[in-house]
Motif scaffolding. Structure first.
Motif, PDB file in Angstrom:
ATOM      1  N   LYS A 120       0.827  -1.217   0.000  1.00  0.00           N
ATOM      2  CA  LYS A 120       0.000   0.000   0.000  1.00  0.00           C
ATOM      3  C   LYS A 120       0.855   1.258   0.000  1.00  0.00           C
ATOM      4  CE  LYS A 120      -4.224  -1.778   2.049  1.00  0.00           C
ATOM      5  NZ  LYS A 120      -5.187  -1.714   3.127  1.00  0.00           N
ATOM      6  N   GLU A 121       1.952   1.262   0.769  1.00  0.00           N
ATOM      7  CA  GLU A 121       2.850   2.419   0.795  1.00  0.00           C
ATOM      8  C   GLU A 121       3.519   2.614  -0.560  1.00  0.00           C
ATOM      9  OE1 GLU A 121       4.147   2.152   5.527  1.00  0.00           O
ATOM     10  OE2 GLU A 121       5.353   1.141   4.002  1.00  0.00           O
ATOM     11  N   ALA A 122       3.888   1.502  -1.209  1.00  0.00           N
ATOM     12  CA  ALA A 122       4.518   1.578  -2.529  1.00  0.00           C
ATOM     13  C   ALA A 122       3.552   2.164  -3.552  1.00  0.00           C
ATOM     14  CB  ALA A 122       4.993   0.191  -2.959  1.00  0.00           C
ATOM     15  N   ILE A 123       2.311   1.712  -3.511  1.00  0.00           N
ATOM     16  CA  ILE A 123       1.291   2.237  -4.434  1.00  0.00           C
ATOM     17  C   ILE A 123       1.098   3.735  -4.207  1.00  0.00           C
ATOM     18  CG2 ILE A 123      -1.182   2.194  -4.969  1.00  0.00           C
ATOM     19  CD1 ILE A 123      -1.060  -0.870  -4.485  1.00  0.00           C
ATOM     20  N   ALA A 124       1.046   4.148  -2.950  1.00  0.00           N
ATOM     21  CA  ALA A 124       0.818   5.558  -2.616  1.00  0.00           C
ATOM     22  C   ALA A 124       1.932   6.459  -3.163  1.00  0.00           C
ATOM     23  CB  ALA A 124       0.701   5.731  -1.105  1.00  0.00           C
ATOM     24  N   GLN A 125       3.139   5.922  -3.319  1.00  0.00           N
ATOM     25  CA  GLN A 125       4.255   6.733  -3.818  1.00  0.00           C
ATOM     26  C   GLN A 125       4.076   7.171  -5.265  1.00  0.00           C
ATOM     27  OE1 GLN A 125       8.172   5.201  -3.073  1.00  0.00           O
ATOM     28  NE2 GLN A 125       7.658   4.623  -0.992  1.00  0.00           N
ATOM     29  N   VAL A 126       3.287   6.433  -6.038  1.00  0.00           N
ATOM     30  CA  VAL A 126       3.140   6.782  -7.458  1.00  0.00           C
ATOM     31  C   VAL A 126       1.724   7.218  -7.832  1.00  0.00           C
ATOM     32  CG1 VAL A 126       5.093   5.402  -8.235  1.00  0.00           C
ATOM     33  CG2 VAL A 126       2.822   4.364  -8.118  1.00  0.00           C
ATOM     34  N   LEU A 127       0.841   7.296  -6.863  1.00  0.00           N
ATOM     35  CA  LEU A 127      -0.506   7.798  -7.138  1.00  0.00           C
ATOM     36  C   LEU A 127      -0.501   9.315  -7.053  1.00  0.00           C
ATOM     37  CD1 LEU A 127      -2.948   5.413  -5.242  1.00  0.00           C
ATOM     38  CD2 LEU A 127      -2.530   5.544  -7.682  1.00  0.00           C
ATOM     39  N   ASP A 128      -1.273   9.946  -7.908  1.00  0.00           N
ATOM     40  CA  ASP A 128      -1.445  11.392  -7.810  1.00  0.00           C
ATOM     41  C   ASP A 128      -2.544  11.649  -6.807  1.00  0.00           C
ATOM     42  OD1 ASP A 128       0.466  12.060  -9.709  1.00  0.00           O
ATOM     43  OD2 ASP A 128      -0.957  11.754 -11.343  1.00  0.00           O
ATOM     44  N   THR A 129      -2.172  12.216  -5.687  1.00  0.00           N
ATOM     45  CA  THR A 129      -3.180  12.511  -4.692  1.00  0.00           C
ATOM     46  C   THR A 129      -3.744  13.898  -4.974  1.00  0.00           C
ATOM     47  OG1 THR A 129      -1.435  13.296  -3.225  1.00  0.00           O
ATOM     48  CG2 THR A 129      -2.210  11.057  -2.878  1.00  0.00           C
ATOM     49  N   PRO A 130      -5.047  14.014  -5.106  1.00  0.00           N
ATOM     50  CA  PRO A 130      -5.630  15.322  -5.406  1.00  0.00           C
ATOM     51  C   PRO A 130      -5.402  16.298  -4.261  1.00  0.00           C
ATOM     52  CG  PRO A 130      -7.337  13.703  -4.939  1.00  0.00           C
ATOM     53  CD  PRO A 130      -6.030  12.971  -4.929  1.00  0.00           C
ATOM     54  N   LYS A 131      -5.126  17.524  -4.636  1.00  0.00           N
ATOM     55  CA  LYS A 131      -4.934  18.555  -3.616  1.00  0.00           C
ATOM     56  C   LYS A 131      -6.293  18.879  -2.990  1.00  0.00           C
ATOM     57  CE  LYS A 131      -0.822  20.810  -5.325  1.00  0.00           C
ATOM     58  NZ  LYS A 131      -0.313  19.799  -6.150  1.00  0.00           N
ATOM     59  N   GLN A 132      -6.247  19.069  -1.695  1.00  0.00           N
ATOM     60  CA  GLN A 132      -7.485  19.349  -0.981  1.00  0.00           C
ATOM     61  C   GLN A 132      -7.914  20.784  -1.282  1.00  0.00           C
ATOM     62  OE1 GLN A 132      -7.106  18.989   3.263  1.00  0.00           O
ATOM     63  NE2 GLN A 132      -9.132  18.151   3.440  1.00  0.00           N
ATOM     64  N   GLU A 133      -9.159  20.930  -1.654  1.00  0.00           N
ATOM     65  CA  GLU A 133      -9.670  22.264  -1.928  1.00  0.00           C
ATOM     66  C   GLU A 133     -10.513  22.713  -0.738  1.00  0.00           C
ATOM     67  OE1 GLU A 133     -11.603  22.778  -5.649  1.00  0.00           O
ATOM     68  OE2 GLU A 133     -10.127  21.534  -6.684  1.00  0.00           O
ATOM     69  N   PHE A 134     -10.288  23.948  -0.360  1.00  0.00           N
ATOM     70  CA  PHE A 134     -11.026  24.486   0.774  1.00  0.00           C
ATOM     71  C   PHE A 134     -12.175  25.337   0.259  1.00  0.00           C
ATOM     72  CE2 PHE A 134      -6.763  23.743   2.413  1.00  0.00           C
ATOM     73  CZ  PHE A 134      -7.060  22.973   3.527  1.00  0.00           C
ATOM     74  N   SER A 135     -13.275  25.211   0.900  1.00  0.00           N
ATOM     75  CA  SER A 135     -14.453  25.968   0.511  1.00  0.00           C
ATOM     76  C   SER A 135     -14.263  27.423   0.913  1.00  0.00           C
ATOM     77  CB  SER A 135     -15.675  25.383   1.212  1.00  0.00           C
ATOM     78  OG  SER A 135     -16.794  26.188   0.987  1.00  0.00           O
ATOM     79  N   SER A 136     -14.711  28.309   0.047  1.00  0.00           N
ATOM     80  CA  SER A 136     -14.603  29.733   0.372  1.00  0.00           C
ATOM     81  C   SER A 136     -15.802  30.184   1.206  1.00  0.00           C
ATOM     82  CB  SER A 136     -14.503  30.557  -0.910  1.00  0.00           C
ATOM     83  OG  SER A 136     -15.676  30.368  -1.664  1.00  0.00           O
ATOM     84  N   ARG A 137     -16.771  29.275   1.354  1.00  0.00           N
ATOM     85  CA  ARG A 137     -17.964  29.613   2.132  1.00  0.00           C
ATOM     86  C   ARG A 137     -17.591  29.799   3.602  1.00  0.00           C
ATOM     87  NH1 ARG A 137     -22.030  24.943   2.425  1.00  0.00           N
ATOM     88  NH2 ARG A 137     -21.520  24.890   4.590  1.00  0.00           N
ATOM     89  N   LYS A 138     -18.177  30.797   4.199  1.00  0.00           N
ATOM     90  CA  LYS A 138     -17.892  31.048   5.613  1.00  0.00           C
ATOM     91  C   LYS A 138     -18.548  29.985   6.469  1.00  0.00           C
ATOM     92  CE  LYS A 138     -17.211  35.970   5.354  1.00  0.00           C
ATOM     93  NZ  LYS A 138     -17.561  37.276   5.830  1.00  0.00           N
ATOM     94  N   ARG A 139     -17.818  29.568   7.445  1.00  0.00           N
ATOM     95  CA  ARG A 139     -18.334  28.567   8.375  1.00  0.00           C
ATOM     96  C   ARG A 139     -18.824  29.287   9.632  1.00  0.00           C
ATOM     97  NH1 ARG A 139     -18.359  23.667   5.682  1.00  0.00           N
ATOM     98  NH2 ARG A 139     -16.522  23.572   4.427  1.00  0.00           N
ATOM     99  N   GLY A 140     -19.811  28.733  10.239  1.00  0.00           N
ATOM    100  CA  GLY A 140     -20.307  29.345  11.467  1.00  0.00           C
ATOM    101  C   GLY A 140     -21.802  29.086  11.616  1.00  0.00           C
ATOM    102  N   PHE A 141     -22.353  29.704  12.614  1.00  0.00           N
ATOM    103  CA  PHE A 141     -23.775  29.542  12.881  1.00  0.00           C
ATOM    104  C   PHE A 141     -24.553  30.546  12.075  1.00  0.00           C
ATOM    105  CE2 PHE A 141     -21.742  28.015  16.795  1.00  0.00           C
ATOM    106  CZ  PHE A 141     -22.258  26.734  16.803  1.00  0.00           C
ATOM    107  N   GLY A 142     -25.634  30.093  11.507  1.00  0.00           N
ATOM    108  CA  GLY A 142     -26.478  31.014  10.751  1.00  0.00           C
ATOM    109  C   GLY A 142     -27.794  31.209  11.498  1.00  0.00           C
ATOM    110  N   MET A 143     -28.326  32.395  11.420  1.00  0.00           N
ATOM    111  CA  MET A 143     -29.614  32.674  12.056  1.00  0.00           C
ATOM    112  C   MET A 143     -30.695  32.571  10.989  1.00  0.00           C
ATOM    113  SD  MET A 143     -28.699  33.340  15.103  1.00  0.00           S
ATOM    114  CE  MET A 143     -29.811  34.324  16.041  1.00  0.00           C
TER     115      MET A 143
END
Length: 144
Positions: A120-143
């Motif tokens: 599994k570690e060997a496979i992971a070395q040659v896989l393209d792992t997608p970059k994590q995208e962060f949401s631009s939406r604001k997080r928090g409590f909404g009224m």
């Protein structure tokens, strides 16, 4: 720490790390690792085959195979072989497309059987792992 192992222990070590598929030794003798090596050595003893490099065996296996029309991950291992004892020296892990074109590769050197990565570690070395995208939406409590 380098430590050479007999064929039985060597095969068990690789199998325990997930390398449990079929192997080819020196480009032939397709079988599980212990049987592939044993068949090759038997052919060497009766004079019908010989290693390409002195005291080195080339082992090849697929780490991931999903069919001819899909990308695949191959692994080549150079294994030192002296006096019936075996130890992995280096490894190439290659991800190729369905046409055999190299997509990504990892070369590992100065290894021993105990220091090779798991499958599994060997496979992971040659896989393209997608970059994590962060949401631009604001997080928090909404009224509401």
């Amino acid at each position: 720490m380098k430590q050479s192992l007999d064929v039985e222990t060597f095969a068990k070590s690789l199998t325990d790390k997930g390398y449990d598929g079929y192997f080819q030794t020196e480009g032939g003798y397709a079988d599980k690792i212990k049987d592939s090596i044993s068949k090759f050595l038997e052919a060497c003893n009766d004079g019908t085959d010989k290693p390409n490099l002195p005291n080195i065996l080339m082992l090849k296996t697929y780490l991931q195979w999903n069919g001819e029309d899909k990308p695949k991950i191959e692994c080549n291992m150079w294994v030192k072989h002296e006096d019936g004892l075996f130890d992995v020296q280096k490894m190439n892990i290659e991800r190729k497309d369905q046409y055999g074109q190299l997509l990504k590769q990892s070369k590992l050197t100065d290894l021993s059987t105990s220091s090779i990565p798991t499958r599994k570690e060997a496979i992971a070395q040659v896989l393209d792992t997608p970059k994590q995208e962060f949401s631009s939406r604001k997080r928090g409590f909404g009224m509401r």
